[in-house]
Design a protein around this motif. Structure first.
Motif, PDB file in Angstrom:
ATOM      1  N   LYS A 115      69.375   5.252   1.185  1.00  0.00           N
ATOM      2  CA  LYS A 115      68.381   4.639   2.059  1.00  0.00           C
ATOM      3  C   LYS A 115      67.421   5.685   2.610  1.00  0.00           C
ATOM      4  CE  LYS A 115      68.042   1.475   5.960  1.00  0.00           C
ATOM      5  NZ  LYS A 115      68.791   0.705   6.965  1.00  0.00           N
ATOM      6  N   LYS A 116      67.962   6.846   2.971  1.00  0.00           N
ATOM      7  CA  LYS A 116      67.116   7.917   3.494  1.00  0.00           C
ATOM      8  C   LYS A 116      66.158   8.435   2.416  1.00  0.00           C
ATOM      9  CE  LYS A 116      70.068   9.704   7.147  1.00  0.00           C
ATOM     10  NZ  LYS A 116      70.774  10.865   7.677  1.00  0.00           N
ATOM     11  N   THR A 117      66.642   8.518   1.203  1.00  0.00           N
ATOM     12  CA  THR A 117      65.813   8.996   0.095  1.00  0.00           C
ATOM     13  C   THR A 117      64.646   8.045  -0.152  1.00  0.00           C
ATOM     14  OG1 THR A 117      67.786   9.962  -0.914  1.00  0.00           O
ATOM     15  CG2 THR A 117      65.844   9.736  -2.305  1.00  0.00           C
ATOM     16  N   VAL A 118      64.928   6.757  -0.177  1.00  0.00           N
ATOM     17  CA  VAL A 118      63.881   5.760  -0.391  1.00  0.00           C
ATOM     18  C   VAL A 118      62.890   5.787   0.763  1.00  0.00           C
ATOM     19  CG1 VAL A 118      63.419   3.294  -0.612  1.00  0.00           C
ATOM     20  CG2 VAL A 118      65.337   4.299  -1.842  1.00  0.00           C
ATOM     21  N   ALA A 119      63.381   5.890   1.973  1.00  0.00           N
ATOM     22  CA  ALA A 119      62.503   5.948   3.142  1.00  0.00           C
ATOM     23  C   ALA A 119      61.605   7.180   3.089  1.00  0.00           C
ATOM     24  CB  ALA A 119      63.328   5.941   4.411  1.00  0.00           C
ATOM     25  N   ARG A 120      62.153   8.303   2.675  1.00  0.00           N
ATOM     26  CA  ARG A 120      61.356   9.531   2.560  1.00  0.00           C
ATOM     27  C   ARG A 120      60.282   9.381   1.488  1.00  0.00           C
ATOM     28  NH1 ARG A 120      64.914  14.023   1.058  1.00  0.00           N
ATOM     29  NH2 ARG A 120      66.536  12.734   1.921  1.00  0.00           N
ATOM     30  N   LEU A 121      60.651   8.783   0.360  1.00  0.00           N
ATOM     31  CA  LEU A 121      59.670   8.576  -0.712  1.00  0.00           C
ATOM     32  C   LEU A 121      58.555   7.633  -0.271  1.00  0.00           C
ATOM     33  CD1 LEU A 121      61.942   8.288  -3.877  1.00  0.00           C
ATOM     34  CD2 LEU A 121      60.282  10.076  -3.364  1.00  0.00           C
ATOM     35  N   ILE A 122      58.914   6.588   0.442  1.00  0.00           N
ATOM     36  CA  ILE A 122      57.904   5.647   0.921  1.00  0.00           C
ATOM     37  C   ILE A 122      56.981   6.330   1.924  1.00  0.00           C
ATOM     38  CG2 ILE A 122      57.555   3.553   2.279  1.00  0.00           C
ATOM     39  CD1 ILE A 122      60.007   2.382   0.870  1.00  0.00           C
ATOM     40  N   CYS A 123      57.549   7.120   2.809  1.00  0.00           N
ATOM     41  CA  CYS A 123      56.725   7.837   3.790  1.00  0.00           C
ATOM     42  C   CYS A 123      55.810   8.848   3.110  1.00  0.00           C
ATOM     43  CB  CYS A 123      57.606   8.536   4.814  1.00  0.00           C
ATOM     44  SG  CYS A 123      58.414   7.381   5.939  1.00  0.00           S
ATOM     45  N   LYS A 124      56.316   9.505   2.085  1.00  0.00           N
ATOM     46  CA  LYS A 124      55.544  10.543   1.416  1.00  0.00           C
ATOM     47  C   LYS A 124      54.468   9.965   0.505  1.00  0.00           C
ATOM     48  CE  LYS A 124      56.273  14.855  -1.075  1.00  0.00           C
ATOM     49  NZ  LYS A 124      57.269  15.744  -1.674  1.00  0.00           N
ATOM     50  N   PHE A 125      54.804   8.903  -0.244  1.00  0.00           N
ATOM     51  CA  PHE A 125      53.880   8.351  -1.230  1.00  0.00           C
ATOM     52  C   PHE A 125      53.418   6.933  -0.887  1.00  0.00           C
ATOM     53  CE2 PHE A 125      56.635  11.305  -3.628  1.00  0.00           C
ATOM     54  CZ  PHE A 125      55.666  12.217  -4.008  1.00  0.00           C
ATOM     55  N   GLY A 126      53.480   6.557   0.368  1.00  0.00           N
ATOM     56  CA  GLY A 126      53.136   5.202   0.787  1.00  0.00           C
ATOM     57  C   GLY A 126      51.710   4.816   0.452  1.00  0.00           C
ATOM     58  N   ALA A 127      50.758   5.701   0.703  1.00  0.00           N
ATOM     59  CA  ALA A 127      49.349   5.397   0.446  1.00  0.00           C
ATOM     60  C   ALA A 127      49.094   5.207  -1.048  1.00  0.00           C
ATOM     61  CB  ALA A 127      48.471   6.506   1.003  1.00  0.00           C
ATOM     62  N   GLN A 128      49.686   6.068  -1.858  1.00  0.00           N
ATOM     63  CA  GLN A 128      49.506   5.954  -3.310  1.00  0.00           C
ATOM     64  C   GLN A 128      50.166   4.679  -3.830  1.00  0.00           C
ATOM     65  OE1 GLN A 128      50.567   8.711  -1.766  1.00  0.00           O
ATOM     66  NE2 GLN A 128      49.312  10.431  -2.434  1.00  0.00           N
ATOM     67  N   LEU A 129      51.320   4.348  -3.282  1.00  0.00           N
ATOM     68  CA  LEU A 129      52.027   3.125  -3.674  1.00  0.00           C
ATOM     69  C   LEU A 129      51.187   1.895  -3.356  1.00  0.00           C
ATOM     70  CD1 LEU A 129      54.889   3.267  -4.863  1.00  0.00           C
ATOM     71  CD2 LEU A 129      55.720   2.360  -2.707  1.00  0.00           C
ATOM     72  N   CYS A 130      50.578   1.901  -2.189  1.00  0.00           N
ATOM     73  CA  CYS A 130      49.718   0.793  -1.776  1.00  0.00           C
ATOM     74  C   CYS A 130      48.507   0.685  -2.703  1.00  0.00           C
ATOM     75  CB  CYS A 130      49.277   0.990  -0.341  1.00  0.00           C
ATOM     76  SG  CYS A 130      48.324  -0.382   0.297  1.00  0.00           S
ATOM     77  N   ALA A 131      47.903   1.801  -3.053  1.00  0.00           N
ATOM     78  CA  ALA A 131      46.743   1.794  -3.948  1.00  0.00           C
ATOM     79  C   ALA A 131      47.109   1.254  -5.320  1.00  0.00           C
ATOM     80  CB  ALA A 131      46.171   3.206  -4.063  1.00  0.00           C
ATOM     81  N   VAL A 132      48.241   1.660  -5.833  1.00  0.00           N
ATOM     82  CA  VAL A 132      48.689   1.168  -7.132  1.00  0.00           C
ATOM     83  C   VAL A 132      48.954  -0.336  -7.079  1.00  0.00           C
ATOM     84  CG1 VAL A 132      50.569   1.285  -8.818  1.00  0.00           C
ATOM     85  CG2 VAL A 132      49.604   3.379  -7.889  1.00  0.00           C
ATOM     86  N   ALA A 133      49.564  -0.799  -5.995  1.00  0.00           N
ATOM     87  CA  ALA A 133      49.840  -2.227  -5.847  1.00  0.00           C
ATOM     88  C   ALA A 133      48.545  -3.026  -5.789  1.00  0.00           C
ATOM     89  CB  ALA A 133      50.667  -2.467  -4.588  1.00  0.00           C
ATOM     90  N   MET A 134      47.533  -2.486  -5.121  1.00  0.00           N
ATOM     91  CA  MET A 134      46.252  -3.193  -5.035  1.00  0.00           C
ATOM     92  C   MET A 134      45.559  -3.269  -6.384  1.00  0.00           C
ATOM     93  SD  MET A 134      44.765  -1.915  -1.369  1.00  0.00           S
ATOM     94  CE  MET A 134      43.233  -2.791  -1.589  1.00  0.00           C
ATOM     95  N   VAL A 135      45.771  -2.295  -7.243  1.00  0.00           N
ATOM     96  CA  VAL A 135      45.170  -2.310  -8.573  1.00  0.00           C
ATOM     97  C   VAL A 135      45.937  -3.250  -9.496  1.00  0.00           C
ATOM     98  CG1 VAL A 135      44.748  -0.908 -10.629  1.00  0.00           C
ATOM     99  CG2 VAL A 135      44.175  -0.021  -8.371  1.00  0.00           C
TER     100      VAL A 135
END
Length: 54
Positions: A2-22
């Motif tokens: 859970k901590k690993t996933v949370a860290r990844l989301i915090c680190k790459f959240g903006a990029q993840l959001c951009a990819v989802a929007m595309v």
């Protein structure tokens, strides 16, 4: 885990959001073409008019 996933989301959240929007509009177009509206059965309009709730 859970901590690993949370860290990844915090680190790459903006990029993840951009990819989802595309990807979102592309996926909706693909799904729209995959399914079709079936032909209306004979007598359906009469049936719908008789059973319409006013």
């Amino acid at each position: 885990m859970k901590k690993t996933v949370a860290r990844l989301i915090c680190k790459f959240g903006a990029q993840l959001c951009a990819v989802a929007m595309v990807i979102a509009p592309l996926v909706s177009d693909i799904c729209r073409n995959k399914y079709y509206q079936p032909e209306e059965p004979e007598g359906f309009e009469v049936f719908a008019n008789e059973h319409r709730v006013s």
